[in-house]
Design a protein around this motif. Sequence first.
Motif, PDB file in Angstrom:
ATOM      1  N   ALA A  28       0.811  -1.227   0.000  1.00 30.07           N
ATOM      2  CA  ALA A  28       0.000   0.000   0.000  1.00 30.07           C
ATOM      3  C   ALA A  28       0.841   1.272   0.000  1.00 30.07           C
ATOM      4  O   ALA A  28       0.300   2.366   0.052  1.00 30.07           O
ATOM      5  CB  ALA A  28      -0.939  -0.012   1.206  1.00 30.07           C
ATOM      6  N   GLY A  29       2.150   1.151  -0.052  1.00 29.76           N
ATOM      7  CA  GLY A  29       3.001   2.341  -0.092  1.00 29.76           C
ATOM      8  C   GLY A  29       3.140   3.052   1.244  1.00 29.76           C
ATOM      9  O   GLY A  29       3.361   4.250   1.280  1.00 29.76           O
ATOM     10  N   LEU A  33       4.706   7.114   3.080  1.00 27.57           N
ATOM     11  CA  LEU A  33       3.942   7.911   4.042  1.00 27.57           C
ATOM     12  C   LEU A  33       4.730   8.075   5.344  1.00 27.57           C
ATOM     13  O   LEU A  33       4.783   9.169   5.909  1.00 27.57           O
ATOM     14  CB  LEU A  33       2.594   7.246   4.324  1.00 27.57           C
ATOM     15  N   LEU A  34       5.363   7.003   5.800  1.00 22.68           N
ATOM     16  CA  LEU A  34       6.174   7.086   7.019  1.00 22.68           C
ATOM     17  C   LEU A  34       7.382   8.010   6.830  1.00 22.68           C
ATOM     18  O   LEU A  34       7.735   8.775   7.729  1.00 22.68           O
ATOM     19  CB  LEU A  34       6.632   5.694   7.450  1.00 22.68           C
ATOM     20  N   ARG A  35       8.000   7.958   5.657  1.00 24.12           N
ATOM     21  CA  ARG A  35       9.116   8.882   5.377  1.00 24.12           C
ATOM     22  C   ARG A  35       8.628  10.318   5.393  1.00 24.12           C
ATOM     23  O   ARG A  35       9.284  11.205   5.945  1.00 24.12           O
ATOM     24  CB  ARG A  35       9.771   8.556   4.030  1.00 24.12           C
ATOM     25  N   HIS A  36       7.463  10.564   4.787  1.00 24.56           N
ATOM     26  CA  HIS A  36       6.889  11.911   4.757  1.00 24.56           C
ATOM     27  C   HIS A  36       6.635  12.406   6.185  1.00 24.56           C
ATOM     28  O   HIS A  36       6.965  13.551   6.515  1.00 24.56           O
ATOM     29  CB  HIS A  36       5.589  11.914   3.943  1.00 24.56           C
ATOM     30  N   ALA A  37       6.055  11.548   7.019  1.00 21.22           N
ATOM     31  CA  ALA A  37       5.772  11.927   8.402  1.00 21.22           C
ATOM     32  C   ALA A  37       7.062  12.225   9.166  1.00 21.22           C
ATOM     33  O   ALA A  37       7.162  13.228   9.878  1.00 21.22           O
ATOM     34  CB  ALA A  37       4.997  10.814   9.098  1.00 21.22           C
ATOM     35  N   ASP A  47       5.628  19.919   5.882  1.00 17.21           N
ATOM     36  CA  ASP A  47       4.691  19.025   6.571  1.00 17.21           C
ATOM     37  C   ASP A  47       3.282  19.252   6.022  1.00 17.21           C
ATOM     38  O   ASP A  47       2.412  19.784   6.696  1.00 17.21           O
ATOM     39  CB  ASP A  47       4.754  19.290   8.076  1.00 17.21           C
ATOM     40  N   ASP A  48       3.065  18.838   4.773  1.00 19.44           N
ATOM     41  CA  ASP A  48       1.803  19.067   4.069  1.00 19.44           C
ATOM     42  C   ASP A  48       1.089  17.733   3.865  1.00 19.44           C
ATOM     43  O   ASP A  48       1.609  16.839   3.204  1.00 19.44           O
ATOM     44  CB  ASP A  48       2.093  19.730   2.717  1.00 19.44           C
ATOM     45  N   TRP A  49      -0.107  17.620   4.425  1.00 16.73           N
ATOM     46  CA  TRP A  49      -0.865  16.369   4.368  1.00 16.73           C
ATOM     47  C   TRP A  49      -2.044  16.461   3.412  1.00 16.73           C
ATOM     48  O   TRP A  49      -2.829  15.505   3.305  1.00 16.73           O
ATOM     49  CB  TRP A  49      -1.312  15.974   5.772  1.00 16.73           C
ATOM     50  N   ALA A  50      -2.182  17.555   2.689  1.00 15.67           N
ATOM     51  CA  ALA A  50      -3.276  17.702   1.725  1.00 15.67           C
ATOM     52  C   ALA A  50      -3.188  16.594   0.676  1.00 15.67           C
ATOM     53  O   ALA A  50      -2.112  16.269   0.176  1.00 15.67           O
ATOM     54  CB  ALA A  50      -3.205  19.072   1.050  1.00 15.67           C
ATOM     55  N   GLY A  51      -4.300  15.985   0.394  1.00 15.33           N
ATOM     56  CA  GLY A  51      -4.352  14.953  -0.621  1.00 15.33           C
ATOM     57  C   GLY A  51      -3.845  13.590  -0.168  1.00 15.33           C
ATOM     58  O   GLY A  51      -3.698  12.680  -0.978  1.00 15.33           O
ATOM     59  N   VAL A  56      -3.310   7.975   4.581  1.00 16.43           N
ATOM     60  CA  VAL A  56      -3.298   8.007   6.042  1.00 16.43           C
ATOM     61  C   VAL A  56      -4.315   7.010   6.600  1.00 16.43           C
ATOM     62  O   VAL A  56      -4.012   6.252   7.519  1.00 16.43           O
ATOM     63  CB  VAL A  56      -3.566   9.434   6.571  1.00 16.43           C
ATOM     64  N   ALA A  57      -5.517   6.987   6.030  1.00 15.23           N
ATOM     65  CA  ALA A  57      -6.551   6.050   6.481  1.00 15.23           C
ATOM     66  C   ALA A  57      -6.085   4.603   6.323  1.00 15.23           C
ATOM     67  O   ALA A  57      -6.299   3.767   7.211  1.00 15.23           O
ATOM     68  CB  ALA A  57      -7.850   6.284   5.726  1.00 15.23           C
ATOM     69  N   SER A  58      -5.424   4.307   5.215  1.00 18.26           N
ATOM     70  CA  SER A  58      -4.907   2.966   4.982  1.00 18.26           C
ATOM     71  C   SER A  58      -3.857   2.598   6.024  1.00 18.26           C
ATOM     72  O   SER A  58      -3.856   1.494   6.570  1.00 18.26           O
ATOM     73  CB  SER A  58      -4.312   2.872   3.572  1.00 18.26           C
ATOM     74  N   PHE A  59      -2.958   3.544   6.326  1.00 18.59           N
ATOM     75  CA  PHE A  59      -1.929   3.266   7.321  1.00 18.59           C
ATOM     76  C   PHE A  59      -2.525   3.109   8.716  1.00 18.59           C
ATOM     77  O   PHE A  59      -2.110   2.236   9.480  1.00 18.59           O
ATOM     78  CB  PHE A  59      -0.842   4.339   7.334  1.00 18.59           C
ATOM     79  N   VAL A  60      -3.503   3.939   9.057  1.00 20.11           N
ATOM     80  CA  VAL A  60      -4.148   3.829  10.368  1.00 20.11           C
ATOM     81  C   VAL A  60      -4.797   2.454  10.518  1.00 20.11           C
ATOM     82  O   VAL A  60      -4.680   1.810  11.561  1.00 20.11           O
ATOM     83  CB  VAL A  60      -5.170   4.962  10.589  1.00 20.11           C
TER      84      VAL A  60
END
Length: 75
Positions: A28-29, A33-37, A47-51, A56-60
């Motif tokens: 799921a990539g 996402l973890l690198r971005h965080a 630190d831009d989470w738009a889009g 994020v929902a998939s990782f949660v």
Amino acid sequence: MGISDYLPSGGKRARWIARRHHSSHDPAGHAELLRHARDGYLGTAVDDWAGRHDAVASFVHYATAAITAACATAE
């Protein structure tokens, strides 16, 4: 009992889930996402989470399942 009873606090929890994640494949990539965080937290990237809602929902969902499984085996 809650998550705090099974996992260490703060950044240690983040490192725990990251290690657990990196030991499996990444369909799921989540690694990106973890690198971005991490980079946003460290201030080395914007630190831009738009889009990123779906990612994020998939990782949660993934992290919740991993933590639930770890708690179940710890009991």
